[in-house]
Motif scaffolding. Sequence first.
Motif, mmCIF file in Angstrom:
data_model
loop_
_atom_site.group_PDB
_atom_site.id
_atom_site.type_symbol
_atom_site.label_atom_id
_atom_site.label_comp_id
_atom_site.label_asym_id
_atom_site.label_seq_id
_atom_site.Cartn_x
_atom_site.Cartn_y
_atom_site.Cartn_z
ATOM 1 N N ILE A 189 33.420 15.426 63.204
ATOM 2 C CA ILE A 189 32.184 15.567 63.966
ATOM 3 C C ILE A 189 31.548 14.185 64.115
ATOM 4 N N ALA A 190 30.588 14.079 65.012
ATOM 5 C CA ALA A 190 29.987 12.782 65.324
ATOM 6 C C ALA A 190 29.376 12.118 64.098
ATOM 7 N N ASP A 195 28.996 7.704 60.147
ATOM 8 C CA ASP A 195 28.944 7.313 58.739
ATOM 9 C C ASP A 195 29.956 6.207 58.441
ATOM 10 N N ILE A 196 31.159 6.343 58.996
ATOM 11 C CA ILE A 196 32.194 5.314 58.804
ATOM 12 C C ILE A 196 31.740 3.992 59.414
ATOM 13 N N ILE A 197 31.220 4.042 60.622
ATOM 14 C CA ILE A 197 30.780 2.829 61.318
ATOM 15 C C ILE A 197 29.681 2.112 60.523
ATOM 16 N N ALA A 252 38.393 5.515 54.806
ATOM 17 C CA ALA A 252 38.437 4.780 56.074
ATOM 18 C C ALA A 252 37.589 3.503 56.080
ATOM 19 N N PRO A 253 36.334 3.540 55.609
ATOM 20 C CA PRO A 253 35.516 2.317 55.689
ATOM 21 C C PRO A 253 36.138 1.115 54.970
ATOM 22 N N GLU A 254 36.627 1.319 53.760
ATOM 23 C CA GLU A 254 37.202 0.198 53.013
ATOM 24 C C GLU A 254 38.500 -0.295 53.652
ATOM 25 N N GLU A 255 39.291 0.629 54.217
ATOM 26 C CA GLU A 255 40.521 0.208 54.892
ATOM 27 C C GLU A 255 40.203 -0.591 56.152
ATOM 28 N N ILE A 256 39.236 -0.133 56.907
ATOM 29 C CA ILE A 256 38.882 -0.835 58.143
ATOM 30 C C ILE A 256 38.309 -2.216 57.849
ATOM 31 N N TRP A 306 32.296 -5.503 65.271
ATOM 32 C CA TRP A 306 33.606 -5.286 65.878
ATOM 33 C C TRP A 306 34.128 -3.869 65.653
ATOM 34 N N VAL A 307 33.326 -3.031 65.001
ATOM 35 C CA VAL A 307 33.737 -1.653 64.726
ATOM 36 C C VAL A 307 32.656 -0.692 65.225
ATOM 37 N N GLY A 308 33.058 0.193 66.131
ATOM 38 C CA GLY A 308 32.126 1.163 66.696
ATOM 39 C C GLY A 308 32.791 2.502 66.903
ATOM 40 N N ALA A 309 32.314 3.240 67.881
ATOM 41 C CA ALA A 309 32.794 4.605 68.100
ATOM 42 C C ALA A 309 33.619 4.726 69.372
ATOM 43 N N HIS A 310 34.570 5.626 69.296
ATOM 44 C CA HIS A 310 35.239 6.111 70.503
ATOM 45 C C HIS A 310 34.657 7.493 70.754
ATOM 46 N N CYS A 311 33.985 7.652 71.886
ATOM 47 C CA CYS A 311 33.319 8.916 72.205
ATOM 48 C C CYS A 311 34.211 9.758 73.098
ATOM 49 N N ASP A 312 34.830 10.782 72.512
ATOM 50 C CA ASP A 312 35.613 11.742 73.283
ATOM 51 C C ASP A 312 34.691 12.918 73.575
#
Length: 317
Positions: free
Chosen positions: A146-147, A152-154, A119-123, A161-167
Amino acid sequence: MKIGLETESYHLLFQNGRMDIFGFIKKTAELGMDGVMINIIKDKNLDPNWGTLGSAEPKHLEQVRDEIRKYGLFAEIDTRTTDPEHLTKIIEVAHKIGADVIRTYCCIGGYNKEALEKAPEEIKKIVPLLTKYRIKLAVENHEEEIADEVIDIIKKVNSPWVGAHCDIGNSMMAWEEPIDAVRKLAPYAFTTHFKDHIIIKDEDKYMVCGVPAGTGNINTEECFKILVQESKLTRINIEMCYPYVAPFKREPGTGGVKKVGEGAFKVEELPFEYNVIKPKDYYYPEGDLLEMMIEAQEKGVEQSVKYVLALRDKYCR
């Protein structure tokens, strides 16, 4: 704090031709909401590419943008996968309708370690386009993640411009206490899904079951308070997942919780009589049951909206 509504809150109406994107925008405004979150994922009777949005034809997108502006609403988009080609298309559509936040998630159809790792490299490949249009990408804890995995990806992408969506509810499917997940994700959060859950037992299997906000076992008031006090959010989006059930997606203990029985994981009675409708049929009811479940969903949205607006009055004014 602005309050938005996700199209998933009316999934039965969308799937059965009772609502389209224009009706949803109008209904959201009538409920006193401040914005719309548009889910473009394929589902029953919906456009296979654009979900509740309906189409990506230029004229249609222009009409959607104008309708959103007419009511003075903000707009966000929900999609999935970190595939750069897919996300590029979504970013372009978001720009055309005036959406400034896009939710995505990594694992589809179950936990996928490889998807999380790549995911990190794709984003990173789509960060220049996010920057160009000033659109934020929010990676969600979507049932499997999990959170800590989202964070870790972020950190690896390392972009403003890349953060979290908190569900606030999805963490339960990965055996993570909702308040713990919210507290971890809040500092990184660009957007949210605000919901409520209980645990039910379907024959010999425990399931996570959506209920109207404020009626379940998640400490939703504390979650709201954390989002207000420990994040930079200016919006909270209601995703009223009722009627809805989901199985656990990870092994017990993955997120720190090892068994059902207490707190958010307390086992409750079924929300509907088992001899009338079984949990496996909640999401796609048919025949006479459809009308019953649509009525429950519409009432659940009204109840959730009233509850969240009251929380806003308490903590934001």
